[in-house]
Each structure stands twice: as C-alpha cells, then as structure tokens.
Design a protein around this motif. Structure first.
Motif, PDB file in Angstrom:
ATOM      1  N   ALA A   1      -1.433   0.725   9.781  1.00 64.51           N
ATOM      2  CA  ALA A   1      -0.411  -0.391  10.273  1.00 64.51           C
ATOM      3  C   ALA A   1      -1.385  -1.545   9.848  1.00 64.51           C
ATOM      4  CB  ALA A   1      -0.149  -0.382  11.919  1.00 64.51           C
ATOM      5  N   HIS A   2      -2.529  -1.438  10.141  1.00 61.44           N
ATOM      6  CA  HIS A   2      -3.137  -2.860  10.372  1.00 61.44           C
ATOM      7  C   HIS A   2      -3.884  -2.860   8.545  1.00 61.44           C
ATOM      8  CE1 HIS A   2      -1.835  -2.705  14.186  1.00 61.44           C
ATOM      9  NE2 HIS A   2      -2.086  -4.900  14.158  1.00 61.44           N
ATOM     10  N   SER A   3      -3.411  -2.303   7.644  1.00 65.46           N
ATOM     11  CA  SER A   3      -4.546  -2.279   6.471  1.00 65.46           C
ATOM     12  C   SER A   3      -3.664  -2.743   5.179  1.00 65.46           C
ATOM     13  CB  SER A   3      -4.547   0.169   5.735  1.00 65.46           C
ATOM     14  OG  SER A   3      -3.240  -0.402   5.643  1.00 65.46           O
ATOM     15  N   GLU A   4      -3.907  -3.517   4.476  1.00 66.42           N
ATOM     16  CA  GLU A   4      -3.405  -3.883   3.177  1.00 66.42           C
ATOM     17  C   GLU A   4      -1.899  -3.262   2.353  1.00 66.42           C
ATOM     18  OE1 GLU A   4      -5.202  -6.452   0.932  1.00 66.42           O
ATOM     19  OE2 GLU A   4      -5.997  -7.233   2.748  1.00 66.42           O
ATOM     20  N   SER A   5      -2.790  -1.911   2.122  1.00 65.31           N
ATOM     21  CA  SER A   5      -1.514  -1.447   1.546  1.00 65.31           C
ATOM     22  C   SER A   5       0.032  -0.448   2.798  1.00 65.31           C
ATOM     23  CB  SER A   5      -1.916  -0.490   1.351  1.00 65.31           C
ATOM     24  OG  SER A   5      -2.722   1.076   2.291  1.00 65.31           O
ATOM     25  N   LYS A   6      -0.706  -0.369   3.812  1.00 64.16           N
ATOM     26  CA  LYS A   6       0.430   0.098   4.396  1.00 64.16           C
ATOM     27  C   LYS A   6       0.857   1.819   4.415  1.00 64.16           C
ATOM     28  CE  LYS A   6       1.153  -4.409   6.059  1.00 64.16           C
ATOM     29  NZ  LYS A   6      -0.199  -4.511   7.333  1.00 64.16           N
ATOM     30  N   ASP A   7       0.254   2.703   3.818  1.00 63.42           N
ATOM     31  CA  ASP A   7       0.409   3.562   3.446  1.00 63.42           C
ATOM     32  C   ASP A   7      -0.734   4.032   3.314  1.00 63.42           C
ATOM     33  OD1 ASP A   7       2.010   5.616   0.698  1.00 63.42           O
ATOM     34  OD2 ASP A   7      -0.256   6.089   1.035  1.00 63.42           O
ATOM     35  N   ILE A   8      -0.430   5.520   4.096  1.00 66.37           N
ATOM     36  CA  ILE A   8      -1.781   5.996   4.692  1.00 66.37           C
ATOM     37  C   ILE A   8      -2.742   6.688   3.835  1.00 66.37           C
ATOM     38  CG2 ILE A   8      -0.202   8.143   5.056  1.00 66.37           C
ATOM     39  CD1 ILE A   8      -1.878   9.064   7.380  1.00 66.37           C
ATOM     40  N   LEU A   9      -1.905   7.469   3.068  1.00 67.35           N
ATOM     41  CA  LEU A   9      -2.826   7.757   1.742  1.00 67.35           C
ATOM     42  C   LEU A   9      -3.437   6.780   1.088  1.00 67.35           C
ATOM     43  CD1 LEU A   9      -0.894  10.975   0.144  1.00 67.35           C
ATOM     44  CD2 LEU A   9      -2.726  10.853   1.561  1.00 67.35           C
ATOM     45  N   LYS A  10      -3.163   5.605   0.585  1.00 63.86           N
ATOM     46  CA  LYS A  10      -3.384   4.822   0.434  1.00 63.86           C
ATOM     47  C   LYS A  10      -4.433   4.042   0.832  1.00 63.86           C
ATOM     48  CE  LYS A  10      -0.272   3.128  -2.981  1.00 63.86           C
ATOM     49  NZ  LYS A  10       1.271   2.145  -3.672  1.00 63.86           N
ATOM     50  N   ALA A  11      -4.136   3.547   2.245  1.00 68.62           N
ATOM     51  CA  ALA A  11      -5.482   3.711   2.903  1.00 68.62           C
ATOM     52  C   ALA A  11      -6.676   3.858   3.266  1.00 68.62           C
ATOM     53  CB  ALA A  11      -4.401   3.077   4.049  1.00 68.62           C
ATOM     54  N   TYR A  12      -6.358   5.642   3.678  1.00 73.22           N
ATOM     55  CA  TYR A  12      -7.451   6.137   3.661  1.00 73.22           C
ATOM     56  C   TYR A  12      -8.700   6.444   2.282  1.00 73.22           C
ATOM     57  CZ  TYR A  12      -6.912   7.138   8.573  1.00 73.22           C
ATOM     58  OH  TYR A  12      -6.811   6.723  10.116  1.00 73.22           O
ATOM     59  N   LYS A  13      -7.585   6.400   1.252  1.00 72.52           N
ATOM     60  CA  LYS A  13      -8.024   6.741  -0.276  1.00 72.52           C
ATOM     61  C   LYS A  13      -8.851   5.657  -0.297  1.00 72.52           C
ATOM     62  CE  LYS A  13      -6.857  10.879  -0.077  1.00 72.52           C
ATOM     63  NZ  LYS A  13      -7.929  12.304   0.216  1.00 72.52           N
ATOM     64  N   ARG A  14      -8.666   4.213  -0.745  1.00 67.44           N
ATOM     65  CA  ARG A  14      -9.165   3.097  -1.189  1.00 67.44           C
ATOM     66  C   ARG A  14      -9.833   2.066  -0.466  1.00 67.44           C
ATOM     67  NH1 ARG A  14      -3.962   1.184  -4.830  1.00 67.44           N
ATOM     68  NH2 ARG A  14      -3.637   3.243  -5.854  1.00 67.44           N
TER      69      ARG A  14
END
Lengths: 153, 491
Positions: A24-37
């Motif tokens: 939720a506090h990441s740039e992408s807000k997308d679980i896969l993108k957040a953890y990969k990028r």
C-alpha cells in the motif's frame, strides 16, 4: 476517531498485514511490481511479533500525547490534528532515531535507504483513499479491527 | 539404518517463481513442513513428499503463486494394482502398521443419492411459490403419540394426549457428532453458536462438553459412548437430547481412535453386549433426566441394520441415528473405513420400511448421516423416510476443511482437527459461525424452493413420501430396497 485494534487470539502469524502494508505504501501499489521492482524499498509499517503460539501485529497507537513527537528534534513527527494521527515526514527526518527509542510500543521503525536514515510509522493509510487500512483489509482471519476508539473505563 | 523411502510424493507443489514474493506465509501456515525458506538464495523451497494436498498454502499465498497438483508420475497401468494400492503396500512395508486416515470412505462405491430424482408439479397439481406462501421446515425430534386426543374446555380446543419429550428444530439439518478433542475448541464453539443462531442442534460427540459450551446446552445433543468421557449428571441434564453412541459409520464395530497427540485422559471401557443392556442404559438415562429428554441411539449402518434399529426402538429409544459407511471420523483404520458398512440410502430405506411394517415408525425419529453433501441429498433422505440429517463433513468444509484426510495426525493446517495452539487460532469462531449459518440458510432456502416446486409446503409432508422419488440406473433389487419406482414408471 478510528483506530486499529488487534484480537491476538485470532492472529495466525501469516504476516500478510506486513505484505499489504508495504504494498500500500509502495510506488506501484501492485503486489507483484512492488516486490519485483522495489523490494529493497518495501518496509512494512507494522511488525508481527511472535511468542509461540501467540502472535500479533504491532503498529502505532496514534497516541494523543505522543512521546515520539515530544522527542523529535527536527519537527519531522507531528500530531496531525485534522486526521488525528501522528505523521512522519521523511524529508525533515534527520535519522537521530530518538522516536524509535522513545516509542513505548516499538512501533516506529528505523530505515536506511540510499544512504539516508529516517524513521517510518503507521499512518492508518490516511492519504491512500482506502476504505480501511490495508493491513486490516488483508487480514484473512479478522484479527485486525478498525473501529472507533473505546473510552477507557 | 535410515533408508530412502520407496514412496513417491502424492503431490507436487508448483511454485510460480515469477509470482512468489518470498513472504514466507506458506512456510508459516503449512502444518507438514512442505515449504522452507532458503536464506542463502533467498527463495522458497518445496518439500513435495511432505505435502498432504490440504491447499492451505495456496489459500494464504497473497500472489496465488502456489498450485498443488497430484504427482503426475504414473505407474504401469494395471486395473488390479492401481497407484493407491501400490502406495499403501509400500507404506505398510516400511512401517509395519495399520493404515490410518481421517474423514470418510474415499473409494468409488455407488452414490445412491445420484441415482434418485425428485418430482415436481405440472398442470395437474399446483406448485407453491415460497416467496408468497408460508413454508415450514420446522420439525420435532422424539417419540410421537400413536393418536392425538383433543378436548374442548370453554369452547377452546386443548390437547388431551400427553406428549413425549420433543425437541423443535427449525431446519432438518443438525451438526453431526464431532468431539472436542478430535476438533479444536474454536470449531466446537462455532458449531454450537451456529446451531443456536439457526435453531438447530449440534452434537458433542463422545468427548464430553467443554465447560464454556454449557451455555449452548439447549442446542446440544450430548453423547454417551462406551468410554463415558465427560459424562455426569450435569452433562446429561444440560443437553436437549442424549445420544447413546453404539457405533459410527467410518468404523463400525470399533471406535475411540484419538491419536496420542490429542488425548488428554483415558477411561476404562464398558461395553454393551445386548439389546437388554441397551434398554437398561436407555432407561437409566431417562431416569437420570426425569423422562424430560428424548434418548437417541446412534448406530453404524451394518448388514442387519433394520433388525437392529427395530430392537433399539423396542428397547425404548426416542430417536435412532444411523450413520452410513461414508461417515467421517477423526481417525480410523483405512481397511475398516473403506470396507465396512452400508450406504446410508439403502440402510435408511430398509429401517424406515421395517419400522413402518412393525407399526412403530412414530415411536422414533430417524436421523441419518454419512454422506449428506447438499440440500438435494437432504430432501431425498427425508423422502426416503428420515426426520432429519446430520452433517459433519459438509460443516467442516464450510469452515475450511479441504479433505486432505490427515485429521489423525493432529497437524491440521486449517486449525480444525488439531489441538496445537499455534494452529487452533486459525478458526475465528465469529467467521466460522457465520459460514455455518450461511450454509444452513442456503440449504434451507434450496429445500424450501424444491418443496415448493413439488407442491409441498411442509417438510413433514415429504417425510417418507417415496412416491416423490424415482430411481435412475438402478437394478430391481436396489429399487425394491429403496422402495422407489424407476424413472418413467407412473403411479
């Protein structure tokens, strides 16, 4: 004023609250993108503490008289009177971590990123336009509850 | 000497590494250590041979990265020696032990429910719209009087006949006997709460009633089994119905298999050897409760079930509960679970017919269990002659059970069939109660709708009405036992 409460009887130690907080506090807000990028930048603002068999997530209690704000030497931590939460501004934080030491709940987390030191803490997802904090929505067992603060009897 | 096992993994854990975020939730949730974190490479590792196929990891994985598949490794095709048979022999050759399993018989015996079709109204008789007309699923458990006499006092009718103790239920679906011990406290509490909320009953099983659950006593069937676990005067007087457990469908003739991990105390056994002994016990229990509670006797469906049921009725029982050969359990020897007993459909039809022939059908309520999967099975059971059904497996599935059949290990990853305090918290009684009530409500609505289509407005009117059933794909012997005509045959 609503706060997050924990029913530790039903915390199952899955840590999904941490995962969804970080997303939720990441740039992408997308679980896969957040953890990969941006994995190295993902820091959850709550932490599941464990004393087998019990576990429970610990997050900021949003104290009305917060020792962290009192101790902050740079004005990064303030009590936001409109949102009724303690907010931290990483741009103003100098990384002295007085707040980390002064929080009675251990709910403020020190972070070192890109050579910068600052602290982060739960903001109840107040500026994320969510129905409820991400951790509460993610808990698969109803152990996290977002409800009006109860007066102490 | 530790030797490599010849057993091949039953399941393969497929982890989509493009989706795995290494959050380790699977590792924390698996009760069988099938997921491990490798810190050196920062990846999750699968231990396929530990996987029991319970799907807890797939459920908890936040990115849906995990798929559990049956191991596709194939043996040389052989009609006699299939993979399951080979696997079992290998296992026994390695351990020298009886094979144990949880849940019910998983072998492909005929499912008679699926060979029975229901009737509906067309032209010659009106169907009923349950949204406009009152429909009744309420029924009463216990002995019914032979006749009812009514007298008038001050111009008002009054029941002159003294009724036997009856227990009212709002839907003909009860929760089957599942003991605290086999199941966690949270599961027992959820069953009790759901029964109370919906106006039906739960069954303590033979493990006694947890002191915190005494408040649900009005909705409890308290079981008395050969072990007499937790039986005292207060226990007997707390329940709405007392059930003497003679046998259960998963393991007729044997019982009381709690694995050591789950057992807290054991009590010397006493056995029942004859109908006379049973009569004595029935009336001892009636005495102990001032004849205020119906007494049920639960038996496994075995070959002479009709005669046995008849004996039980003549011994003075108010309810006969029959558990079919698919009835589940927390632990049973596989050889017995998979090979002993009768399909409940045939047992029910045989018992109902026998009691009718003897003119004693109204002396008891019939409750059947062991394979009730959906509302259609409930309706068919009632048309075959049951007063109500017990659901055990279906209730556990509603709470989260994925039928991995490993209840006997006490390691249940879903927190259902375990006493491990790290896992029992996985069943939040608030959530589980809601899911159970939802299931009861959904089935009850479906039953109401189906009854309406049949032109029946009360479950009591369907009871034993086998003309509403037709068989498909059954031979004459099966049709005769079931007491139904074949599809296509008219009245």
């Amino acid at each position: 004023m609503k706060k997050i409460y924990v029913n530790e009887e039903y915390c199952i130690n899955c840590h999904l609250c941490e995962v969804y907080c970080a997303v939720a506090h990441s740039e992408s807000k997308d679980i896969l993108k957040a953890y990969k990028r941006e994995k190295e930048r993902l820091v959850p603002r709550l932490v599941v503490e464990m004393a087998n068999p019990a576990s429970l997530p610990v997050q900021c209690r949003q104290c009305e008289d917060p020792p962290c704000v009192e101790g902050c030497i740079s004005g990064a931590l303030v009590y936001d009177l409109t949102a009724n939460i303690v907010t931290s501004n990483p741009d103003r934080c100098v990384g002295c971590w007085t707040c980390v030491a002064s929080c009675p709940f251990g709910a403020i987390h020190p972070v070192c990123l890109d050579g910068l030191k600052f602290s982060i803490k739960c903001d109840l997802c107040f500026d994320l336009e969510l129905e409820m904090p991400a951790c509460v929505a993610a808990c698969p067992n109803g152990a996290l509850i977002y409800e009006e603060e109860q007066e102490w009897q | 000497m530790l030797m490599k096992s010849m057993l091949i993994s039953e399941f393969i854990i497929e982890r989509n590494l493009d989706r795995c975020i290494v959050c380790r939730a699977c590792e924390r949730q698996c009760g069988f250590d099938a997921h491990q974190y490798d810190p050196e490479d920062d990846v999750m590792v699968s231990i396929d041979e530990n996987c029991v196929g319970c799907q807890r990891c797939s459920y908890i994985c936040p990115t849906n990265a995990i798929t559990i598949r049956r191991n596709p490794t194939e043996f040389q095709p052989h009609a006699q020696w299939d993979a399951n048979t080979i696997h079992n022999i290998m296992k026994q050759a390695e351990t020298g032990g009886m094979l144990l399993a949880g849940m019910g018989n998983d072998r492909p015996y005929p499912i008679y429910w699926d060979h029975l079709l229901l009737n509906a109204s067309q032209v010659t008789n009106p169907s009923i719209d349950p949204l406009r007309e009152p429909m009744e699923l309420r029924t009463y458990l216990g002995r019914k009087p032979d006749r009812v006499e009514i007298e008038e006092t001050d111009g008002k009718p009054r029941l002159k006949t003294k009724l036997y103790p009856l227990v009212e239920i709002e839907t003909p679906i009860l929760f089957a006997a599942m003991s605290y011990g086999a199941l966690s406290y949270n599961v027992c509490r959820s069953l009790a709460q759901a029964a109370q909320e919906f106006g039906t009953l739960f069954n303590t099983g033979e493990g006694g009633l947890h002191e915190k659950l005494y408040q649900y006593g009005d909705h409890a069937i308290v079981q008395v089994a050969s072990g007499r676990f937790g039986v005292d005067e207060e226990y007997l007087n707390t329940g709405a119905i007392i059930e003497i457990k003679i046998g259960q469908g998963a393991k007729p003739g044997i019982g009381g298999h709690l694995p050591g991990e789950k057992v807290l105390a054991d009590i010397a056994r006493t056995h029942i050897y004859s109908i006379e002994d049973l009569r004595q016990l029935i009336f001892a229990l009636k005495e102990a409760t001032d004849y205020r509670k119906p007494i049920s006797v639960k038996i496994a469906a075995v070959h002479n079930v009709a005669s046995i049921a008849s004996g039980i009725v003549h011994a003075g029982a108010d309810i006969v509960a029959i558990d079919g050969f698919r009835g589940a359990t927390g632990a049973a020897p596989v050889v017995i679970r998979n090979n002993v007993g009768l399909p409940i459909e045939l047992a029910l039809a045989a018992v109902d017919q026998r009691l009718r022939d003897e003119g004693v059908r109204n002396n008891v309520s019939l409750i059947v269990s062991g394979s009730i999967r959906n509302s259609a099975d409930v309706i068919k059971a009632i048309a075959l002659g049951a007063d109500a059904v017990y659901i055990g497996t279906a209730a556990l599935i509603a709470i989260g059970c994925h039928l991995c059949q490993k209840c006997h290990t006490g390691k249940c990853s879903w927190g259902i069939a375990t006493q491990d305090p790290y896992k029992t918290r996985r069943v939040n009684p608030e959530i589980a109660t809601r899911r159970l009530v939802n299931l009861l409500q959904a089935w009850s609505r479906e039953i109401t709708d189906t009854l309406g289509g049949m032109g029946i407005n009360s479950i009591e009117s369907l009871k034993g009405n086998r003309l509403h059933l037709r068989g498909v794909g059954l031979n004459q012997v099966e049709l005769d036992i079931l007491g139904v005509k074949h599809a296509g045959e008219s009245l």
